[in-house]
Write a protein that holds these residues in place. Structure first.
Motif, short mmCIF file in Angstrom:
data_model
loop_
_atom_site.label_atom_id
_atom_site.label_comp_id
_atom_site.label_asym_id
_atom_site.label_seq_id
_atom_site.Cartn_x
_atom_site.Cartn_y
_atom_site.Cartn_z
N MET A 179 -6.07 -8.78 12.51
CA MET A 179 -4.89 -8.40 11.75
C MET A 179 -5.21 -7.19 10.88
SD MET A 179 -2.70 -10.63 8.97
CE MET A 179 -1.85 -11.65 10.17
N LYS A 180 -4.30 -6.23 10.84
CA LYS A 180 -4.45 -5.06 9.99
C LYS A 180 -3.34 -5.07 8.94
CE LYS A 180 -4.88 -0.03 9.96
NZ LYS A 180 -4.93 1.22 10.77
N ILE A 181 -3.72 -4.84 7.70
CA ILE A 181 -2.77 -4.85 6.59
C ILE A 181 -2.82 -3.50 5.88
CG2 ILE A 181 -2.10 -5.96 4.42
CD1 ILE A 181 -3.61 -8.47 5.46
N GLN A 182 -1.70 -2.81 5.86
CA GLN A 182 -1.59 -1.53 5.17
C GLN A 182 -0.68 -1.72 3.95
OE1 GLN A 182 -3.19 1.41 5.96
NE2 GLN A 182 -2.39 2.16 4.00
N ARG A 183 -1.21 -1.40 2.79
CA ARG A 183 -0.44 -1.56 1.56
C ARG A 183 0.15 -0.22 1.13
NH1 ARG A 183 -2.54 -2.84 -4.56
NH2 ARG A 183 -3.87 -1.07 -4.01
N PHE A 184 1.40 -0.26 0.70
CA PHE A 184 2.07 0.90 0.11
C PHE A 184 2.54 0.50 -1.29
CE2 PHE A 184 2.50 1.23 4.66
CZ PHE A 184 2.30 2.58 4.94
N VAL A 185 2.11 1.24 -2.30
CA VAL A 185 2.54 0.96 -3.67
C VAL A 185 3.80 1.77 -3.95
CG1 VAL A 185 1.89 0.99 -6.11
CG2 VAL A 185 0.16 0.49 -4.36
N CYS A 186 4.87 1.07 -4.29
CA CYS A 186 6.20 1.68 -4.31
C CYS A 186 6.90 1.57 -5.67
CB CYS A 186 7.10 1.01 -3.27
SG CYS A 186 6.56 1.20 -1.56
N ASN A 187 7.76 2.49 -5.90
CA ASN A 187 8.75 2.56 -6.98
C ASN A 187 8.15 2.51 -8.38
OD1 ASN A 187 8.89 -0.37 -7.90
ND2 ASN A 187 9.72 -0.70 -5.85
N MET A 188 9.04 2.52 -9.36
CA MET A 188 8.63 2.61 -10.76
C MET A 188 7.93 1.35 -11.26
SD MET A 188 11.91 1.86 -10.07
CE MET A 188 12.79 3.43 -10.14
N PHE A 189 7.96 0.27 -10.47
CA PHE A 189 7.30 -0.98 -10.85
C PHE A 189 5.94 -1.14 -10.16
CE2 PHE A 189 11.79 -1.93 -11.60
CZ PHE A 189 11.74 -2.44 -12.89
N GLU A 190 5.53 -0.16 -9.37
CA GLU A 190 4.27 -0.22 -8.61
C GLU A 190 4.19 -1.52 -7.80
OE1 GLU A 190 1.11 0.53 -11.44
OE2 GLU A 190 1.46 2.69 -11.30
N GLU A 191 5.23 -1.72 -7.03
CA GLU A 191 5.34 -2.91 -6.19
C GLU A 191 4.55 -2.72 -4.90
OE1 GLU A 191 7.20 -4.80 -2.63
OE2 GLU A 191 7.29 -2.68 -3.17
N ASN A 192 3.94 -3.80 -4.42
CA ASN A 192 3.16 -3.75 -3.19
C ASN A 192 4.04 -4.09 -1.98
OD1 ASN A 192 0.71 -3.18 -4.49
ND2 ASN A 192 0.25 -5.35 -4.78
N CYS A 193 4.20 -3.11 -1.11
CA CYS A 193 4.83 -3.33 0.19
C CYS A 193 3.72 -3.36 1.24
CB CYS A 193 5.83 -2.21 0.49
SG CYS A 193 6.43 -2.17 2.20
#
Length: 213
Positions: A1-15
């Motif tokens: 399994m590969k997991i790529q994290r993207f830190v998003c928006n003004m709340f630094e949310e993890n997608c």
């Protein structure tokens, strides 16, 4: 399994974009607000020749759902969320005004699926079990992958902390009960990938998280 994290928006949310060697993938909590965030997530999927199968939501708060429309427009896949957060997901514009102080008028795509505790979400050669974790919101969930001994916790559990319960429909007692349920069900070495901040494990949180004592 590969997991790529993207830190998003003004709340630094993890997608997270999660894929395996079949090249099928899921998105967990697409909080992409800025255009460059949406392009990065969509570009990653296309650039790696991945086939998106699910757009999964750990809960219905605005910071975890900003990007749902962009994903729907690109791939034709709507969000999947626990029935307990149906109302929250329908109130994203109100949440944006209250929590962020911005006008957010982007219409949400139709919900593809309402799941319940114990349901299974499958993609490629992997599957996630839905574990209800109400408290931060009524319909908060863990996505637990027993094969890989990991879980996506949304805003229920963070490294050395837990999700807030002072938002609309939050309940502190429910959240503590959810944490006890998680501890009872999941092995101590389970890797926890949270909705904000760094990863952790159940064992670390039992040792150092004051809310897990």
């Amino acid at each position: 399994m590969k997991i790529q994290r993207f830190v998003c928006n003004m709340f630094e949310e993890n997608c997270y974009v999660v894929s395996d060697d079949t090249d099928e993938c899921v998105i967990i909590d697409c909080g992409a607000f800025y255009e460059e965030e949406k392009k990065a997530i969509i570009g990653y999927i296309h650039g790696n020749n991945l086939q998106l199968k699910h757009l999964l939501c750990t809960h219905g708060h605005i910071d975890h759902n900003f990007g749902n429309r962009a994903i729907f427009n690109e791939f034709g896949i709507g969000p999947e969320i626990c029935i307990g957060d149906e109302q929250l997901l329908s109130m994203l514009s109100e949440q944006a005004k209250t929590l962020v102080g911005i006008d957010y008028s982007e219409t949400q795509p139709p919900v593809c699926r309402f799941f319940s505790d114990g349901d299974i979400v499958s993609f490629g050669s992997h599957s996630f079990k839905i574990i209800n974790t109400p408290g931060h919101s009524p319909g908060g969930v863990f996505f637990y992958c027993e094969q890989e001994s990991l879980a996506f916790s949304g805003d229920t559990l963070f490294r050395m902390s837990i999700g807030r319960t002072d938002f609309i429909q939050g309940n502190y007692d429910d959240l503590i009960a959810s944490l006890k349920n998680i501890v009872a069900k999941l092995p101590k070495d389970t890797l926890i990938l949270s909705g904000h901040g760094p990863q952790t494990t159940i064992k670390e949180e039992l040792l150092y998280n004051p809310y897990m004592k």
